[in-house]
Design a protein around this motif. Structure first.
Motif, PDB file in Angstrom:
ATOM      1  N   ARG C 127      42.303  39.740  41.186  1.00 47.12           N
ATOM      2  CA  ARG C 127      41.010  40.121  41.730  1.00 47.12           C
ATOM      3  C   ARG C 127      39.892  39.492  40.898  1.00 47.12           C
ATOM      4  NH1 ARG C 127      40.153  46.294  42.140  1.00 47.12           N
ATOM      5  NH2 ARG C 127      38.980  46.218  40.216  1.00 47.12           N
ATOM      6  N   TRP C 128      40.122  39.437  39.620  1.00 44.64           N
ATOM      7  CA  TRP C 128      39.133  38.833  38.734  1.00 44.64           C
ATOM      8  C   TRP C 128      39.117  37.306  38.894  1.00 44.64           C
ATOM      9  CZ3 TRP C 128      39.557  38.421  32.711  1.00 44.64           C
ATOM     10  CH2 TRP C 128      38.304  38.064  32.189  1.00 44.64           C
ATOM     11  N   LEU C 129      40.324  36.709  38.901  1.00 42.42           N
ATOM     12  CA  LEU C 129      40.395  35.253  39.028  1.00 42.42           C
ATOM     13  C   LEU C 129      39.777  34.776  40.345  1.00 42.42           C
ATOM     14  CD1 LEU C 129      44.079  34.580  37.828  1.00 42.42           C
ATOM     15  CD2 LEU C 129      41.982  34.379  36.499  1.00 42.42           C
ATOM     16  N   PHE C 130      40.018  35.536  41.411  1.00 37.83           N
ATOM     17  CA  PHE C 130      39.546  35.135  42.742  1.00 37.83           C
ATOM     18  C   PHE C 130      38.124  35.611  43.039  1.00 37.83           C
ATOM     19  CE2 PHE C 130      44.067  34.542  44.312  1.00 37.83           C
ATOM     20  CZ  PHE C 130      43.886  33.249  44.750  1.00 37.83           C
ATOM     21  N   ASN C 131      37.521  36.316  42.104  1.00 36.48           N
ATOM     22  CA  ASN C 131      36.189  36.883  42.346  1.00 36.48           C
ATOM     23  C   ASN C 131      35.221  35.825  42.890  1.00 36.48           C
ATOM     24  OD1 ASN C 131      33.332  37.608  41.616  1.00 36.48           O
ATOM     25  ND2 ASN C 131      34.326  39.484  40.968  1.00 36.48           N
ATOM     26  N   GLY C 132      34.456  36.224  43.906  1.00 36.80           N
ATOM     27  CA  GLY C 132      33.574  35.264  44.573  1.00 36.80           C
ATOM     28  C   GLY C 132      32.332  34.898  43.770  1.00 36.80           C
ATOM     29  N   GLN C 133      32.013  35.671  42.730  1.00 29.94           N
ATOM     30  CA  GLN C 133      30.830  35.370  41.926  1.00 29.94           C
ATOM     31  C   GLN C 133      31.198  34.793  40.562  1.00 29.94           C
ATOM     32  OE1 GLN C 133      27.619  35.470  42.630  1.00 29.94           O
ATOM     33  NE2 GLN C 133      28.154  35.992  44.714  1.00 29.94           N
ATOM     34  N   ILE C 134      32.012  35.555  39.837  1.00 29.05           N
ATOM     35  CA  ILE C 134      32.282  35.179  38.452  1.00 29.05           C
ATOM     36  C   ILE C 134      33.724  34.726  38.271  1.00 29.05           C
ATOM     37  CG2 ILE C 134      30.506  36.652  37.423  1.00 29.05           C
ATOM     38  CD1 ILE C 134      32.796  38.741  36.986  1.00 29.05           C
ATOM     39  N   GLY C 135      34.453  34.527  39.388  1.00 25.72           N
ATOM     40  CA  GLY C 135      35.866  34.196  39.288  1.00 25.72           C
ATOM     41  C   GLY C 135      36.091  32.781  38.776  1.00 25.72           C
ATOM     42  N   VAL C 136      37.152  32.629  37.996  1.00 29.67           N
ATOM     43  CA  VAL C 136      37.413  31.341  37.371  1.00 29.67           C
ATOM     44  C   VAL C 136      37.939  30.325  38.386  1.00 29.67           C
ATOM     45  CG1 VAL C 136      39.713  32.031  36.611  1.00 29.67           C
ATOM     46  CG2 VAL C 136      38.526  30.221  35.409  1.00 29.67           C
TER      47      VAL C 136
END
Lengths: 278, 441, 298
Positions: C127-136
């Motif tokens: 969820r973090w990696l794919f985040n639309g704003q801060i995702g890597v």
């Protein structure tokens, strides 16, 4: 001509393995560098692919404040014991189901298979009551018992498959030499089965290692908690404490990586032995 | 048998690991097992929390330690399950009548606990408790939220307000919005996707329901029935009016023109993250957000303001609460109450509310400077302006409330993604609450 | 064989199976009976004082929801796409790793570790990696010039299902690779030697020697994986919670929703039973379809 093909094949193999390696390792890499960033740099934009300042404060935090050594110990203990018990139980059941045909054998296999289809929570409240009556709540024995229960069907199915591939002439020869069936199983069959047993053991260990739901439900006591439960506590209403979470993730991966490396040796040894008379 | 000895290594490792680890892990379980069976002189209480966070757990432990010091014959064991799954664990324990004396009760769970007769009526204790009348009106109202009976004593109150980036507003010469329409205009003015800046931290994911319903109430203005706030004074639902459509249209535009695209699935954490990471200019949240915001944003870059009001100048606010209750089957209800009374004293409550970031439950606390100035000030302002800020009784005691939260969140997402029209959504919600009304509480 | 001998064997069979049977029937099947009963009751956490029988009402309510079609379609996509990629990559990996190379142990550790993380944890990591704003992932794609605008991997219904399936493939390849690798190790080398003498090419060896030999393992692992992926809500729950707008709900996340949001154990159990029925039908079909291969491994 043939040689060139071989080199191309090897290069192709290396490329595929390398690509897959990158795909798999990237999330872990991200966890590792996050865990090494000072807390206030974790969400700094633009994203840092290498920490500007390397810091171990996240690790200090989870050991000093969150007492991770206790949870690591608990998880190792529960996972290893349950995996060991599972192996003993399912080597016997898998062997018997592979070697003998008797009435009810295939129905039993089917019953084992069907357990895999049942969502855990159906009947969970009954299970909770059973644990309560048996006085197992808040004891690690409850997890060891339920992890064993959960793994018996699958490990039986898997080990039965491996036993079937080993010719029965092997233990019959040993039994003619005067071994009992049990000692023939122990001394002749199991050494040949090492690849399968190692794989099953890894599987069992890992399932226990990351189980979350029952660990939350059955254990209350701070000192008996397992790693996944402790890690879940980093998720708060406000945000996920990624500093602690990433450090804990990295730590939780290490035992498995070591286990794979150790079991690798058994798998290779099994390979040379598995080749015995067909 | 060289191979066989090597294979022995595996169980050996297991046995060694077991031997070295069992020492520390079994001592812990042993203690817990003796739990309820100690000598009658010494009472062991079991207490469970629900909205767990490591920092909060630390504070509760300290409070328990001072309680134990004052009451040497009582020992309290605190259970702190992870936030995710805590309420599930609590209801499983209660349903199995598992040993438990004190538990965290929330406005969203109290109805369920009372219906199932899991928690005790505390009125015999509150009647005899001198501190009860020192609680502020909101705390007493929330304690008696179900059946006009005190089933729990709140440890703090929640109420929403507006957080905004003062520096960004100043740079554009804007003042904090007073109405929803101003909020929309400001959000649009502050949005600059090229620089990854957006006006508003939209809540589209889990928990979106409260935002939507409160907004629609504000648009319905004084027609809303504050005692049964899904409905108007006329008896129709708050979703049935043209004002509701106007409000929902504004809200959808707020997402489209003033919020990050991603926020359609934002839950609490992302919403706050968006604000503190400098992506969004405005955030509507509870007071427990003050602490994380002030930790990450520099002083002077942000400020708080009262909630925006609807077109007729009215804002509806709900006071939320969580607190401590006693199980109906506790073997030591008197000692359990003693603990709750201790935790609810002004001194202990002040310690707790500052860490948990909730509004204190005592009148005396309103004199405390940290709650009259700075970030908490809008609460005082809102409380002193009842003509524009109308409090209402939450609808969490309806049977279908849990299901409703999920439905309205999903439908709103569908609206934002243009899979569902605003009219159809409102029609569906209207029908849902007409049916809820029929089914009763 | 003499009767005495037969008896000893019977005793051996009985005693060897006893622990496994007791554990499984005592702690799996027994509690389930009660759970099945709940599916036919009005069993909601909001009111447990009245849990009367309601016949098939829970099933009607669950199957009657307008979303049910989407949920079934998502479940099928989730299972089939995840399975195909997990199997194909896992098998390829097992074949490539069979011969062994320097550092294989370490390599295994680093490509198989995903199996050691809980599904929920993987969910929140992705969820973090794919985040639309801060995702890597967005950041990488932007830096590489592949995209010019961030993609809402988890907020755009067009991408959300794709994203959760990618995470699931990431997680599940290890299982196939480990199990198939172990099976490959047990193929007797004589079989390859014989094939070499016959001058069989690599591909024909694969299809004529290797695959037939490990077919039982393939068949049982595939069947198990279908069941497990089907029953694996943890990852989706951690990543999208079924959203946006229910576009990533599968049957089991829908079931979790019923428990967590509605406290409706009756409907949740009904969904659980629907899951079991679908999987049983699958298993019957699967056993029928693979009988020709002489699998019979169940």
């Amino acid at each position: 001509m043939k040689k060139q093909w071989k080199i191309a094949g090897k290069a192709g193999k290396a490329v595929v393995l390398a690509l897959y390696f990158i795909f798999m390792v990237f999330p872990l890499y991200w966890m590792v560098i996050t865990s090494l960033k000072p807390r206030n740099e974790i969400f700094a934009l633009p994203l840092q692919y290498w920490p500007k300042h390397i810091s171990f404060e996240n690790y200090v935090q989870i050991f000093k404040i969150s007492k991770f050594q206790i949870y690591l110990g608990n998880s190792l203990f529960i996972s290893l014991v349950a995996a060991a018990i599972v192996l003993v139980v399912t080597i016997l059941s898998g062997y018997v189901l592979a070697r003998f045909s008797f009435r009810g054998a295939s129905q039993l296999m089917l019953a084992f298979f069907i357990t895999q289809m049942i969502p855990l929570f159906i009947g969970f409240s009954t299970l909770y009551m059973m644990m309560s009556r048996m006085g197992l709540l808040n004891k690690q024995a409850s997890l060891i018992l339920m992890y064993t229960v959960g793994l018996v069907p699958f490990c039986t199915i898997m080990l039965r498959g491996f036993f079937q591939r080993i010719p029965s002439s092997l233990e019959e020869a040993a039994m003619i030499d005067g071994c009992s069936r049990l000692s023939a199983l122990w001394r002749v069959i199991i050494p040949v089965m090492m690849p399968g047993i190692s794989a099953t053991f890894i599987f069992a260990f890992v399932q226990n290692w990351n189980e979350l739901f029952m660990a939350i439900m059955f254990i209350d006591n701070e000192t008996s908690k397992t790693l996944p439960v402790a890690m879940n506590s980093f998720i708060t209403k406000f945000d996920i404490d990624w500093g602690s979470m990433s450090a804990a993730t990295v730590l939780s991966v290490i035992p498995t990586v070591i286990l794979f490396a150790i079991c690798q040796r058994f798998i290779v040894e099994g390979l040379t032995q598995g080749a015995v008379k067909g | 048998m060289r191979k066989a000895t090597k294979w022995m290594a595996l169980p050996m490792v297991t046995v060694l690991a077991v031997g070295s680890l069992s020492a520390c892990s079994s001592s812990g379980t042993q203690k817990a097992a003796d739990g309820g069976k100690a000598a009658p002189a010494k009472v062991n209480l079991k207490m469970i929390e629900s909205l767990t966070s490591p920092a909060r757990t630390e504070v509760i432990k300290k409070m328990i330690a001072s309680f134990e010091a004052a009451n040497p014959n009582i020992k309290v064991e605190l259970i702190s399950p992870p936030l995710e799954g805590a309420d599930n664990k609590i209801s499983t324990m209660l349903n199995a009548r598992e040993d438990l004396d004190v538990l965290e009760v929330r406005d969203v769970t109290v109805k369920q606990f009372v219906t199932n007769k899991w928690i005790a009526d505390l009125s015999s204790y509150t009647n005899a408790w001198s501190g009860y009348k020192d609680l502020n009106a909101n705390a007493i109202a929330m304690a008696n939220y179900i059946n006009n009976t005190p089933y729990f004593i709140p440890y703090g109150l929640y109420e929403k307000m507006l957080f905004y980036r003062k520096d960004w507003f100043d740079a554009k010469g804007l003042t904090p919005p007073k109405t929803w329409d101003e909020l929309y205009k400001d959000a649009k003015a502050l949005t600059d996707p090229a620089n990854n800046r957006f006006g508003y931290s939209f809540r589209g994911g889990s928990g979106a329901d409260g935002y939507i319903v409160d907004l629609l109430r504000d648009f319905n203005g004084s027609n809303v029935n504050p005692d049964d706030a899904m409905f108007l004074k006329s008896g129709a639902t708050i979703f049935s009016t043209p004002e509701a459509k106007q409000g929902l249209t504004m809200y959808a535009n707020l997402y489209k023109d003033g919020s990050p695209k991603d926020s359609v699935n934002w839950a609490f954490a992302e919403q706050v993250q968006g604000f503190v990471s400098g992506t969004t200019a405005m955030l509507i949240q509870d007071p427990d957000t003050i602490d994380p915001v002030s930790q990450k944003l520099g002083q002077g870059t942000w400020a708080t303001a009262p909630m925006p009001v609807g077109p007729t100048g009215i804002s509806h606010y709900k006071v939320g609460a969580a607190g401590w209750g006693v199980t109906s089957y506790s073997k030591h209800p008197n000692e359990a109450w003693k603990l709750i009374e201790f935790l609810s004293s002004p001194e202990q409550n002040a310690i707790f509310t500052k860490t948990a970031g909730v509004i204190p439950i005592h009148n005396s606390a309103s004199v405390d400077k940290s709650f009259t100035q700075g970030a908490y000030k809008p609460y005082i302002d809102m409380a002193n302006d009842p003509a524009h800020f109308v409090s209402y009784k939450p609808e969490t005691d309806y049977k279908g409330f849990g299901e409703w939260r999920k439905i309205v969140q999903q439908d709103m997402q569908a609206v934002l993604l243009n899979h569902l029209s605003i009219d159809d959504a409102l029609k569906k919600w209207d029908a849902y609450w007409i049916n809820e009304k029929k089914q009763g509480k | 064989m003499k009767p005495f001998r037969l008896n000893r064997t019977q005793t051996f069979i009985f005693l060897s199976l006893l622990p496994a049977v007791l554990l499984v029937f005592g702690f799996t099947y027994f509690p389930i009976l009660k759970g099945i009963d709940v599916a036919f009751r009005n069993y909601s956490l909001f009111n447990l004082t009245d849990v009367h029988y309601v016949g098939l009402d829970n099933f009607r309510a669950v199957m009657g929801t307008p979303q049910f079609g989407t949920i079934l379609k998502n479940t099928a996509l989730w299972v089939i796409i995840s399975l195909v990629f997990q199997f194909a990559i896992g098998f390829l990996l097992a074949l490539l790793m069979r011969k062994g190379f320097r550092g294989r142990g370490i390599y295994q550790g680093f490509v198989f570790y995903s199996w050691a993380l809980s599904g929920f944890l993987i969910g929140i990591i992705f969820r973090w990696l794919f985040n639309g704003q801060i995702g890597v992932i967005n950041d990488l794609l932007l830096n590489a010039g592949i995209i010019t605008e961030r993609i809402g991997f988890l907020s755009d219904p067009k991408w959300a299902m794709f994203s959760v399936i990618v995470a699931n493939i990431w997680y599940g390849v290890a299982f196939f690779a480990i199990m198939l690798l172990a099976a490959l190790q047990s193929v007797p080398s004589e079989l390859y030697e014989a094939a070499d003498i016959d001058g069989a090419s690599g591909f024909s060896q694969l299809f004529n020697v290797t695959i037939p030999y490990i077919m039982p393992t393939i068949l049982s692992t595939v069947a198990l994986r279908v069941i497990w992926i089907f029953n694996f809500p943890d990852l989706i729950y951690g990543m999208t919670n079924g959203g946006p707008a229910g576009s990533t709900h599968i049957l089991t996340t829908y079931m979790l929703d019923k428990i967590i949001f509605s406290g409706d154990y009756g409907q949740a159990s009904a969904i659980g039973i629907i899951c079991i029925i679908i999987l049983l039908l699958f298993l019957v079909f699967y056993m029928f379809a693979t009988k020709a291969e002489k699998a019979g491994d169940f």
